[in-house]
Structure formats: structure tokens, C-alpha cells
Design a protein around this motif. Sequence first.
Motif, mmCIF file in Angstrom:
data_model
loop_
_atom_site.group_PDB
_atom_site.id
_atom_site.type_symbol
_atom_site.label_atom_id
_atom_site.label_comp_id
_atom_site.label_asym_id
_atom_site.label_seq_id
_atom_site.Cartn_x
_atom_site.Cartn_y
_atom_site.Cartn_z
ATOM 1 N N ILE A 198 0.851 -1.184 0.000
ATOM 2 C CA ILE A 198 0.000 0.000 0.000
ATOM 3 C C ILE A 198 0.893 1.242 0.000
ATOM 4 O O ILE A 198 0.693 2.161 -0.784
ATOM 5 N N LEU A 199 1.902 1.228 0.863
ATOM 6 C CA LEU A 199 2.874 2.315 0.926
ATOM 7 C C LEU A 199 4.250 1.705 0.704
ATOM 8 O O LEU A 199 4.718 0.912 1.516
ATOM 9 N N ALA A 234 2.557 5.541 -3.208
ATOM 10 C CA ALA A 234 1.487 4.544 -3.179
ATOM 11 C C ALA A 234 1.838 3.359 -4.067
ATOM 12 O O ALA A 234 2.323 3.530 -5.183
ATOM 13 N N ALA A 245 -2.556 0.106 -3.049
ATOM 14 C CA ALA A 245 -3.189 1.386 -2.708
ATOM 15 C C ALA A 245 -4.027 1.898 -3.872
ATOM 16 O O ALA A 245 -5.029 2.581 -3.672
ATOM 17 N N THR A 246 -3.592 1.576 -5.077
ATOM 18 C CA THR A 246 -4.269 2.074 -6.278
ATOM 19 C C THR A 246 -5.127 1.001 -6.941
ATOM 20 O O THR A 246 -5.710 1.246 -7.992
ATOM 21 N N TRP A 305 -10.180 -5.481 -0.268
ATOM 22 C CA TRP A 305 -9.510 -4.283 0.246
ATOM 23 C C TRP A 305 -10.085 -3.030 -0.403
ATOM 24 O O TRP A 305 -10.287 -2.004 0.252
ATOM 25 N N SER A 360 -11.793 -0.153 1.657
ATOM 26 C CA SER A 360 -11.142 1.158 1.614
ATOM 27 C C SER A 360 -12.089 2.260 1.177
ATOM 28 O O SER A 360 -12.001 3.393 1.655
#
Length: 160
Positions: free
Chosen positions: A61-62, A68, A72-73, A128, A132
Amino acid sequence: MPGILTQPSSLSIPHDPSELPPGSDPFLITAQNGYLPTHLPLRRLPAAFDALSDILDDMPILKEDGTAGLLATFKLGPLIDSGALPDLTAEIDNLVVAGTGEIDMAAITAAFRDYSFVASSYLLEPCWKIYSNNADDGYGLGRQVLPKCIAGPLVKCAEM
């Protein structure tokens, strides 16, 4: 005495992990390490697995550089589905100790670890994404099919 298990006298537990032959199962029991791995895990697989390693580097994620990552994307699944990860099942056979041709169990263990992370992430990425976007919606369902480029090497490692 009946019912008491004893260790065969011919079995000896090595004391020092450095005495084990190269490529030994990294989870052999030694007097020095007990059940802990005999050596630090292999950090990166050989160059033939660079596509896998690159995905793993981009997956968090990071990421380490603070940007990112694919999770995350929500781009891990589309990247895998686009063919960015080739089917490296046959390459698993090349994970051998140099000069011996013996299976390198440390490398097999590392490959199993890496493919396990990719498999879990690929299958659960939709969960996720739903969570999210709105935690009140729960997790939803994950992907139902694991692509051959992940499943094949994972199964081969597990068999070894």
C-alpha cells in the motif's frame, strides 16, 4: 515402557547451522537454533524471477520510497491479468545449489513465500478496495480464480 516415544540413537541433531550442507531445508532443527530457521531468509530470488520481485516491490500500500503501491491504487489484479507476471513454473526447477544440481530449499522456500504473498494479495485485493472505499460496506468477495502464473509456481514449490 509402552507408549513412550524415544529418539533413535542413530539420529543426531547438528549443533551449528553452518555445518549443514548448502541448500538444506532452512527449517531443520539444530541445537543452536532449535525450530528457528537455520539462516536468514533469501531476500531476492535469482534474475529469472525479476518480474515477480518487481511486482512484490511495487505491491505494498505504501512503498519504501513513500509512494502509493499497487494495492493502494488497486492495480495489482489488472497488472497480473495483463500478463506482466509470466508463468515461471519451469524456472522453479532451476532453483538449485550452484555446482551441485541439488534443490536449494532456501530458494524454494523464498519462492513459496513470494508467490504466497502475491496469491493472497491478488485474491483479496477486491475486498480491500471495497473496505477502503467504505468500511461500512464490509469486505465483499475476493477474486474466485488464481491465474496459472501464480498457481503453477506455488503448487510446484509446495510439492517440493
